[in-house]
Design a protein around this motif. Structure first.
Motif, PDB file in Angstrom:
ATOM      1  N   UNK A  10       0.849  -1.201   0.000  1.00 57.85           N
ATOM      2  CA  UNK A  10       0.000   0.000   0.000  1.00 57.85           C
ATOM      3  C   UNK A  10       0.879   1.243   0.000  1.00 57.85           C
ATOM      4  N   UNK A  11       0.737   2.015  -1.054  1.00 48.43           N
ATOM      5  CA  UNK A  11       1.627   3.132  -1.234  1.00 48.43           C
ATOM      6  C   UNK A  11       1.480   4.169  -0.132  1.00 48.43           C
ATOM      7  N   UNK A  12       0.279   4.360   0.296  1.00 40.10           N
ATOM      8  CA  UNK A  12       0.043   5.394   1.304  1.00 40.10           C
ATOM      9  C   UNK A  12       0.731   5.040   2.617  1.00 40.10           C
ATOM     10  N   UNK A  13       0.572   3.811   3.035  1.00 41.20           N
ATOM     11  CA  UNK A  13       1.211   3.386   4.278  1.00 41.20           C
ATOM     12  C   UNK A  13       2.721   3.432   4.123  1.00 41.20           C
ATOM     13  N   UNK A  14       3.186   3.044   2.945  1.00 40.69           N
ATOM     14  CA  UNK A  14       4.619   3.107   2.672  1.00 40.69           C
ATOM     15  C   UNK A  14       5.111   4.538   2.868  1.00 40.69           C
ATOM     16  N   UNK A 205      -5.721   3.263   4.876  1.00 39.09           N
ATOM     17  CA  UNK A 205      -5.557   3.148   3.436  1.00 39.09           C
ATOM     18  C   UNK A 205      -6.435   4.160   2.717  1.00 39.09           C
ATOM     19  N   UNK A 206      -5.938   4.774   1.678  1.00 36.53           N
ATOM     20  CA  UNK A 206      -6.781   5.691   0.911  1.00 36.53           C
ATOM     21  C   UNK A 206      -8.048   5.015   0.402  1.00 36.53           C
ATOM     22  N   UNK A 207      -7.995   3.737   0.193  1.00 42.41           N
ATOM     23  CA  UNK A 207      -9.189   3.048  -0.292  1.00 42.41           C
ATOM     24  C   UNK A 207     -10.325   3.086   0.724  1.00 42.41           C
ATOM     25  N   UNK A 208      -9.997   3.323   1.975  1.00 42.14           N
ATOM     26  CA  UNK A 208     -11.060   3.442   2.966  1.00 42.14           C
ATOM     27  C   UNK A 208     -11.919   4.669   2.697  1.00 42.14           C
ATOM     28  N   UNK A 209     -11.332   5.642   2.027  1.00 43.88           N
ATOM     29  CA  UNK A 209     -12.140   6.801   1.619  1.00 43.88           C
ATOM     30  C   UNK A 209     -13.266   6.323   0.718  1.00 43.88           C
ATOM     31  N   UNK A 210     -12.959   5.413  -0.176  1.00 40.19           N
ATOM     32  CA  UNK A 210     -13.982   4.870  -1.070  1.00 40.19           C
ATOM     33  C   UNK A 210     -15.136   4.290  -0.269  1.00 40.19           C
ATOM     34  N   UNK A 211     -14.769   3.525   0.748  1.00 35.81           N
ATOM     35  CA  UNK A 211     -15.808   2.897   1.557  1.00 35.81           C
ATOM     36  C   UNK A 211     -16.681   3.950   2.224  1.00 35.81           C
ATOM     37  N   UNK A 212     -16.036   4.978   2.751  1.00 32.32           N
ATOM     38  CA  UNK A 212     -16.819   6.020   3.404  1.00 32.32           C
ATOM     39  C   UNK A 212     -17.719   6.729   2.394  1.00 32.32           C
ATOM     40  N   UNK A 236      -8.256  11.080  -9.699  1.00 34.47           N
ATOM     41  CA  UNK A 236      -7.914  12.245  -8.875  1.00 34.47           C
ATOM     42  C   UNK A 236      -8.491  12.148  -7.467  1.00 34.47           C
ATOM     43  N   UNK A 237      -9.801  11.898  -7.368  1.00 37.88           N
ATOM     44  CA  UNK A 237     -10.400  11.861  -6.037  1.00 37.88           C
ATOM     45  C   UNK A 237     -11.902  12.062  -6.109  1.00 37.88           C
ATOM     46  N   UNK A 238     -12.427  12.858  -5.196  1.00 31.79           N
ATOM     47  CA  UNK A 238     -13.863  13.104  -5.154  1.00 31.79           C
ATOM     48  C   UNK A 238     -14.120  14.596  -5.053  1.00 31.79           C
TER      49      UNK A 238
END
Lengths: 243, 243
Positions: A10-14, A205-212, A236-238
DNA sequence: CGGGGCTGTGACAAAACCGTGGCGACGGAC
DNA sequence: GTCCGTCGCCACGGTTTTGTCACAGCCCCG
């Protein structure tokens, strides 16, 4: 100067790990791929390995055993990370040769503390990275109510009404909605949202943003499959839809 | 694996540098204090030093000269940072032994590109070309909207409008357009564009730039066959047409 | 005016990206 | 203690994006 090898897909955690260990004066090298990690570890001696248990391709456990099997990093301390808190995983990790074990999500302080403990280096800390960490706490968000796309958002009362109907949101969902709705049209990257919505400094993880976003859409979109209020900006994002 | 020493008192900038260079596979060590930097540099050989000119306590210039004076880092490439754009500072820095010079605020991509360039020990001409591109305007991830050739480019909204019409771009196309349009008239080689548009350390054929240009032209040129905005410079690269 | 690089273009495969359901962990309420 | 709401993570699948290649066309040079 200690060398640390970080193996995390995971790039973000890295990023976070490299950042905070680097700021502690450690020489960090980060890779996201197990094969690459093994190649590096085969030719260079490290003082500490931070290893994610879950990896695509070569498993973390496999890497762990391979390191212990011989080579320049036969005796390197290994700090293992995993998304799961289960005891079985912990045993598995420790048995395969890890020296310490940390379950996600975890705080930066804890990671740094454990890394330091493993390095057994009573060196004076150069800097205190955490000092200003909590500056983002309560500040930043506007308390003024706002209305957009038929929604009334009242931060003070933490209430949202759509077409006169109260909509129940969790604290997190509300923060996300508020951040986005306060800046309609502005695109927020997942990282930007992490730093604004997740107040505490944890590894998420940035993917948790997706879940939210998914959970928020379920509540405020007429048809969550074709969102009209919270839009995805590909790559890009939301953002909150422009007026 | 290259070792990089970062000497910078501003915590945020330090974080940024460690993060992005660390992600490039470089072993980063960051300190905020000049004395600490000299102590480290006295006992360890680095492959690159990123040095802030303005430091509390020991001056950046002093460190620069001290490094050059002897020891394990006598010949290390030095990338100097400063808050000031003034020519006198630049001359001062380069005379005291720095190899390249970057004025704040600078873009992360540019920093990474220059660091890599120094690690590669490039020809002087390449360095000059990049320096020219830099001095032409603000670099990197600028959030300010800009207008050129009838296009409105708004990075914060990740939006491009031509003649009042929104134009849909992918993330990559947008980055390319933004880089080129931020420096109208400046010619970017394919390699320069690779390091600015492709954020990751991925190895991509320079010819892929052609493909991306093709895709971008399809979207923003009235007639992609005879481009008016993104121009080809034969044997050199691409540029955004001058006004 | 012909040739040897450069560049433009279409097609295709690979990779990246995003939405979604589901699982386990945690913490508060009772 | 149990129940329930919340939350983070993962895995899968569909969709979009992107890297590469081959070939055609173009430009400069002799």
């Amino acid at each position: 100067m200690s060398r640390v090898l970080i193996v995390e897909d995971d790039r973000h955690i890295r990023e976070l790990i490299v950042l905070h260990l680097g700021l502690e004066g450690l020489a960090c090298t980060a890779v996201g791929d197990g094969h690459e990690a093994l190649a590096l570890a085969g030719e260079t001696a490290f003082d500490l390995v931070v290893l994610d248990l879950m990896l695509p391709g070569v498993d973390g456990l496999t890497i762990c055993k391979a390191l212990r099997h011989g080579g320049p990093n036969e005796d390197v301390p290994i700090l293992m990370l995993t998304a799961r808190r289960e005891e079985s995983d912990k045993v598995l990790g420790l048995e395969s040769g890890a020296d310490d074990y940390l379950a996600k999500p975890f705080g930066v302080r804890e990671l740094v503390a454990r890394a330091r403990a493993l390095l057994r280096r009573p060196r004076a800390s150069v800097l205190r990275a955490e000092a200003a960490a909590h500056s983002a706490g309560a500040a930043g968000l506007d308390e003024r109510p706002l209305a957009i796309h038929g929604m009334e958002i009242d931060p003070a009362r933490r209430r949202v009404r759509i077409a006169g109907q109260d909509v129940e949101l969790t604290a997190q969902e509300f923060r996300l909605l508020h951040v986005l709705a306060s800046h309609p049209g502005i695109v927020f990257s997942r990282e930007a949202l992490l730093s604004r919505v997740w107040s505490d400094q944890t590894f998420v993880t940035p993917r948790s943003v997706d879940t939210l976003v998914k959970r928020l859409r379920r509540r405020i979109e007429a048809d969550p499959a074709t969102p009209a209020r919270i839009l995805t900006v590909w790559g890009a994002g939301y953002k909150c839809a422009d007026v």
